[in-house]
Design a protein around this motif. Sequence first.
Motif, PDB file in Angstrom:
ATOM      1  N   UNK A  80       0.845  -1.198   0.000  1.00 23.10           N
ATOM      2  CA  UNK A  80       0.000   0.000   0.000  1.00 23.10           C
ATOM      3  C   UNK A  80       0.879   1.246   0.000  1.00 23.10           C
ATOM      4  N   UNK A  81       0.273   2.334  -0.455  1.00 24.26           N
ATOM      5  CA  UNK A  81       0.912   3.651  -0.419  1.00 24.26           C
ATOM      6  C   UNK A  81      -0.041   4.587   0.305  1.00 24.26           C
ATOM      7  N   UNK A  82       0.483   5.418   1.188  1.00 22.55           N
ATOM      8  CA  UNK A  82      -0.325   6.399   1.908  1.00 22.55           C
ATOM      9  C   UNK A  82       0.319   7.770   1.791  1.00 22.55           C
ATOM     10  N   UNK A  83      -0.510   8.775   1.772  1.00 21.76           N
ATOM     11  CA  UNK A  83      -0.044  10.163   1.837  1.00 21.76           C
ATOM     12  C   UNK A  83      -0.638  10.815   3.063  1.00 21.76           C
ATOM     13  N   UNK A  84       0.159  11.616   3.708  1.00 21.39           N
ATOM     14  CA  UNK A  84      -0.337  12.433   4.805  1.00 21.39           C
ATOM     15  C   UNK A  84      -0.048  13.892   4.476  1.00 21.39           C
ATOM     16  N   UNK A  85      -0.872  14.778   5.006  1.00 17.65           N
ATOM     17  CA  UNK A  85      -0.705  16.197   4.694  1.00 17.65           C
ATOM     18  C   UNK A  85      -1.294  17.041   5.811  1.00 17.65           C
ATOM     19  N   UNK A 122      -7.058  -5.161   3.862  1.00 21.40           N
ATOM     20  CA  UNK A 122      -7.328  -3.737   3.630  1.00 21.40           C
ATOM     21  C   UNK A 122      -7.664  -3.036   4.944  1.00 21.40           C
ATOM     22  N   UNK A 123      -8.434  -3.704   5.793  1.00 21.37           N
ATOM     23  CA  UNK A 123      -8.751  -3.128   7.102  1.00 21.37           C
ATOM     24  C   UNK A 123      -7.487  -2.955   7.936  1.00 21.37           C
ATOM     25  N   UNK A 124      -6.603  -3.935   7.833  1.00 14.29           N
ATOM     26  CA  UNK A 124      -5.349  -3.850   8.585  1.00 14.29           C
ATOM     27  C   UNK A 124      -4.489  -2.696   8.096  1.00 14.29           C
ATOM     28  N   UNK A 125      -4.441  -2.515   6.781  1.00 12.38           N
ATOM     29  CA  UNK A 125      -3.673  -1.413   6.211  1.00 12.38           C
ATOM     30  C   UNK A 125      -4.236  -0.076   6.686  1.00 12.38           C
ATOM     31  N   UNK A 129      -2.174   2.699   8.978  1.00 12.81           N
ATOM     32  CA  UNK A 129      -1.918   4.080   8.555  1.00 12.81           C
ATOM     33  C   UNK A 129      -2.377   5.066   9.631  1.00 12.81           C
ATOM     34  N   UNK A 130      -3.575   4.873  10.169  1.00 14.63           N
ATOM     35  CA  UNK A 130      -4.058   5.846  11.162  1.00 14.63           C
ATOM     36  C   UNK A 130      -3.245   5.722  12.457  1.00 14.63           C
TER      37      UNK A 130
END
Length: 773
Positions: A80-85, A122-125, A129-130
Motif C-alpha cells: 500500500x501507499x499512503x499520503x499524509x498532509x 485492507x482493514x489492517x492497512x 496508517x491511522x
Amino acid sequence: MSARTAERDLARAATSLLSVEPVDPGRDAALLGSWLAEPASSWWGMADRDVDAVRTYLTAVRDDPAQAGWLLRRDGAPIAYAETYDPAVVLLTDVWDAEPGDVGMHLLVAPPPAEGRVHGLTSAVMRAVVEHCRDVLGARRVVVEPDVRNTAVQRKNAEVGFRALRVVDVDGKRALLSVLDTARIGVPDDGGPAAHLRPEHLEPAERHLVAKAIAEFTHERLTAPRVDGDGWALDAGDSTYRFRARVHTLEHWVLDEDSLTRTRDGVPAPLSAQELVLDLRDVLGIPDSMLGTYLDEIASTLASAAAKHRRGGPSAAQLARGRTDGDVVASFQDAEAAMTEGHPAFVAANGRIGFGLDEYHAHAPEAGARFRYRWLAARREHTHLALAADRTEHDHWAAELDAATVAGFQATLERRGLDPDGYTWFPVHPWQWQHRIAVTFAPDLGRQDLVDLGEGPDEHQPQQSIRTAFNRSRPARSYVKTALAVQNMGFLRGMSPAYMRTTPAVNDWVAGLVDADPVLADAGFGVLREHAAIGYTGDAHHRVDVASPQRKMLAALWRESPVPRLGPGERPITMAALLHRDARGRSVAAALITQSGLDAADWVRRYLDAYLRPVVHCLTEHQLLFMPHGENLVLVLRDGVVSRVFMKDIGEEVVVVGDVAVPVGTERIVHPVDDAEAALGVFTDVFDGVLRYLAAILDEDGVLSGATFWRLVGACVDDAVVGRARPLDLRAPDFEHSCLNRLQLRNTLQMVDLSAQTESLIRAGRMPNPIGR
C-alpha cells in the motif's frame, strides 16, 4: 464470536506484520504507477501517468514540508501507499477548520493477487496508517475526503472509526469529509442518519437554544431575569436558570452559554429547550391548541442544530476569504450551507415539520446537498405562466431548460397521445411531489391535466429560504422557488398561484424604480427580479371560493441569479453570514474586517452605505418597504468589503406604504400607513432585526464598540433622509416594540394574516431608539 469480531481480530493480526517507511520516488515510481493504472485505483485520477510523471509527483510530495508519502510493507513486500498532509495548508483549506494535531490522509492499496488474497488486509492497512498518524506524526485527528461515490472506502473508514461529517466540494469532486479521533481508533462509527441525535451533539444544541430563548424572550419582555450575585437568574415555574450575560443596546442580551445552569426545586437539572417552554408556559401565552405544534418546532430546531454541531463547518476566516481558487459560486454556496441560526430572532426557527430524516439530509440548506427538481407538464387552460416584460415564453424556456430536455418533455406527451402545445412545463420540489402532488393532485394526474415528466437534468442546492434553490449545474440560470408544504417558522410554506400572476409585474415595477434612481445607482443597489412565475388552478380546491392550504400547493417562480451581474474581483455572500459564528465562536463579520485591512468603523460605514442607506432611501423617496433581513440580501464583496447589495424576495414581501400609483393588477402591494407605522419598517426590520445583532457581535469581539456602531448608523440615516419625498423621523426618541416570537407563540400555524400584516403585529410597549435624539 461474531463475524465483525472475527474480522477485527484478523485485521489486528495482519496489522502486526505491517511496516511503514517513507516512499522513495526513484525506487517506487514504477510500482506505484502499475497500481494507479488498475481500475480499482480510478479514484486517484492518475491512471494515465507514466513512470516519469509518477516519479515527479512523488518527488513533489516528498519535498513539500506539508506533505509526506509512505510505503507500507507486509513481510517485506509492498502492499500500500499512503499520503499524509497538513489540512491547514493542503487541499482542505476551504472546507476544514483545521486545529493543531490534525493530519489529512490518502490511501492506495495494492491490487489483490489472483490467488492468496488475505482476508481483512485492507482493514489492517487502514488501521496501520491511522496508527502511524497517531504514533509517529502525533495526530489527534485524522481527516479524509473520499469521493462520495467511493462507498467501499467509506465502509473501511467507518470500520476503523472515521465518522462522516458532510459532503464538500474539493479537488474537483464531491467528497465525503470524514474525521477520526485517534483516541478512538478501532471503534467503528455506526452513525446512520440519526447519529446527530447522540448526547454529545444534542446537549450543546440544547444549551444554545435555551440561551437564545432566554435572550429573545427577555428582549420581547416576556421574561425578566433578576440580578443574582455577579450574574442573573430567571425564575420559571419550579425551575431557576442562572447565567452571566451582557445587555447591549435595544435590550439585546448575550448570554455566556458556558455559565448557564438550571435547578429544579433546588436540584441541578439538565437544560432542555422544550422544558423551558413548559416552565414559561403561563408567561408565553401559547394557546393549548398550538402547544404541541410549537414543541414540535422546538424539537426540530434542536435536531437541526445538533446536525450542524456534528458536521462542523468552515471557519469564519474561510467563509470571509472565500475559495482560494477564486470559485465565487462555490464560496457563495459554502456560506449558504454554513449558516447555523435559521433566523436570529425566532426561537423555533427550523421547524420543517414534514421532513423525515432522509429528507432533512437531502433538502435542509445546512446539509449542503443537491437535488433535481421533478418536472410536470401542466395543461395550459388550468395554468398561468406570468413573465417579465423583457421575457417571452420561448426566451424563458430557452434560458432555463436545454433544448434536449424540452424535446424529451414533448416526446413523453406525444407517447401518451397528448399535444405538447397544450401544455407548459412546471418544476416541483421532490418532497412536494412525493407527499403532496401525487396525493392531493392524484385526480389531476389521472385526467392528464398534470403529467409527470421525471427529474430535470440540473442539480440545485437548497438555500436558507427553504423553498428556494440555487442552480449548481448552471449558476447563471435562475434560482427556482417552489411551494413546499412543510410547517416552518409559523407558516405552511406553500405559494399562492394568485400571487404568482402578478409577481413578475411587481418585480418589473420595483426594478424600474430602482434602476432609474441615481442615489440607488450610486450605492450600487439592485434587485434580483422574479422574472417568471407559474401557478396551477385546475384542481378541485380552486373550484370553490374557500381558502385552504391546498390552494397553495402548486406554484413556482424563477428569480435572477446574482452570478451574471458580478464584476471581476467581486463575490457574493448572504447577508446572514454577518451574524454567523463558526463552531469555535468566531464571527464572519470580524473576519471580514480583518481581511479587508480597513479600520472597523470604515468597514461598517461602507456596509451601511450599501445596505441601510438604500433601504431608507427607498422608503422615504419611493415609499417602498422591503423585508431586508439577512437571507433576503446578497452582499457583493470586494477584498472583504461590502461594495454593493442585491435585494431579493420582492414579489411576496415588498409593500408600498403610501398612496402611490402602481401598475394595474398589482394593487395588492399597496398598504398606506401613517409615518410612525412606516418608520417601523426600519426600526423593526433593520435596527431590531439585523443591526442589533451585528452591533453586539462586533462589541463582544472587541472590534467596534456599540456606541460607535450606532453613531455610524445615525450618520447614515441622516444622509439618507435629507430632501426625500417623505422625510420620516428616524431620530425619534423611541418606537413601538414589535415582537416576532410573540406572533409565533400566539399562532404557530399562521403567525400573521398576509393580507393584513400591520393589523396582525403584536407590540410590547416602546423601545428606546439607539439613534434617537
